[in-house]
Design an enzyme around this catalytic site. Structure first.
Site, mmCIF file in Angstrom:
data_model
loop_
_atom_site.group_PDB
_atom_site.id
_atom_site.type_symbol
_atom_site.label_atom_id
_atom_site.label_comp_id
_atom_site.label_asym_id
_atom_site.label_seq_id
_atom_site.Cartn_x
_atom_site.Cartn_y
_atom_site.Cartn_z
ATOM 1 C CG HIS A 132 -1.903 1.592 1.327
ATOM 2 N ND1 HIS A 132 -1.185 2.336 2.165
ATOM 3 C CD2 HIS A 132 -2.339 1.849 1.175
ATOM 4 C CE1 HIS A 132 -1.428 3.047 2.746
ATOM 5 N NE2 HIS A 132 -2.596 3.083 1.744
ATOM 6 N NE ARG A 136 -3.251 12.096 3.651
ATOM 7 C CZ ARG A 136 -2.693 11.042 4.113
ATOM 8 N NH1 ARG A 136 -2.546 10.037 3.196
ATOM 9 N NH2 ARG A 136 -2.347 10.984 5.902
ATOM 10 C CG HIS A 170 11.578 -1.340 7.668
ATOM 11 N ND1 HIS A 170 11.118 -0.185 8.133
ATOM 12 C CD2 HIS A 170 10.929 -2.502 7.309
ATOM 13 C CE1 HIS A 170 9.513 -0.672 8.399
ATOM 14 N NE2 HIS A 170 9.845 -1.969 8.173
#
Length: 300
Positions: A132, A136, A170
């Protein structure tokens, strides 16, 4: 606070740059996913034709006279990706009274503008992790960026923090954060761990990643560059992980484990995900918002 003409012009330019970036990274991601579909081994995935994204535009508040923006859904149901959704939107309007108190700057002025990209990938192969990513830009009487990326392996052996895929994922985002601000990676990693937590199961949704919100350092260009780098880093590392794992064979037992773990993913998205809540409460496209649901899932 009344904005000067110069401030208004600058903000308009920033909105345009952000909106165009979300479209650009969407195109890059869709093209890369379609290439992986073409590279699928027929012996594992069958000999159906490689799938392509189907794009569907939508308008917010289409039953109203005034323009409230909209977006474009891109959905793929393929061989490597059982389901993938990569959606962009640019919407504006006013927050409802009950929602204003939860959004910075909305209590002073309920008007908002928001643009972004949201991606969810549910691979067919249980060895390939679900992923995912969203970023924004939101404007009320304040302005900020938010988003992040996280990985959800479906098989138990892959969900260790020491697993090589977890370490690589990561490391990619640590590199991005380190170029932005000292300490940013640890802060955003811990934020992600807290956010993607299922209290009723006492477990994390996956192996984490980074999550940030209300990012406004006072340097818009730096914040925007960081947000762009998050999208690019996700594209690079996730595609590398898919390529690494998509050729592995899987068993019926591993498929069952995948479908069961997907149930936990659904539970988080419906019960706790703020993006789902924000989209529904601001009149977003329901099909796009709920496209994060996997195509097949089991609760044993």
């Amino acid at each position: 606070m009344v904005q000067s003409p110069a401030d208004t012009t600058a903000l308009s330019s920033q909105k345009d740059k952000a909106k165009e970036w979300f479209r650009t990274i969407r195109d890059q991601l869709c093209r890369s996913f379609e290439i992986l579909e073409q590279e699928a081994d027929p012996a594992l995935y069958g000999d159906d034709a490689p799938a392509k994204f189907k794009r569907t535009p939508w308008q917010r508040g289409q039953d109203r006279a005034e323009d409230q923006g909209g977006g474009e859904m891109s959905l793929l149901h393929g061989r490597v990706f059982e389901k993938a959704g990569i959606h962009i939107s640019t919407v504006h309007g006013e927050f409802s009274e009950e929602f204003r108190g939860a959004i910075p700057g909305a209590a002073e002025d309920p008007r908002f503008w928001a643009a972004g990209i949201s991606l969810i990938a549910h691979p067919s192969n249980p060895h390939v992790p679900t992923a995912h990513m969203n970023t924004r830009m939101i404007v009320t009487s304040k302005s900020w960026f938010g988003g992040g990326a996280d990985l959800t392996p479906m098989l138990g052996a892959y969900r260790r923090q020491t697993h090589e895929d977890t370490v690589a994922f990561h490391a990619s985002f640590k590199s991005v954060c380190d170029t932005y601000r000292e300490g940013a990676y640890q802060e955003y990693k811990e934020w992600c761990d807290r956010y993607f937590w299922l209290p009723h199961r006492n477990e994390q949704r996956g192996i984490g990643g980074i999550f940030y919100d209300q990012l406004n350092s006072g340097d818009w260009d730096a914040d925007f560059a960081f947000t762009q780098n998050v999208g690019t880093a996700f594209l690079d590392i996730y595609l590398a992980l898919v390529k690494k794992r998509m050729g592995q064979k899987w068993t019926d037992e591993e498929r069952e484990a995948q479908l069961s773990q997907r149930g936990h993913y659904v539970e988080f998205n419906l019960l706790y995900d703020r993006g789902t809540s924000f989209g529904l409460k601001t009149g977003g496209n329901v099909d796009a918002i709920l496209s994060s649901m996997p195509p097949e899932v089991k609760w044993p």
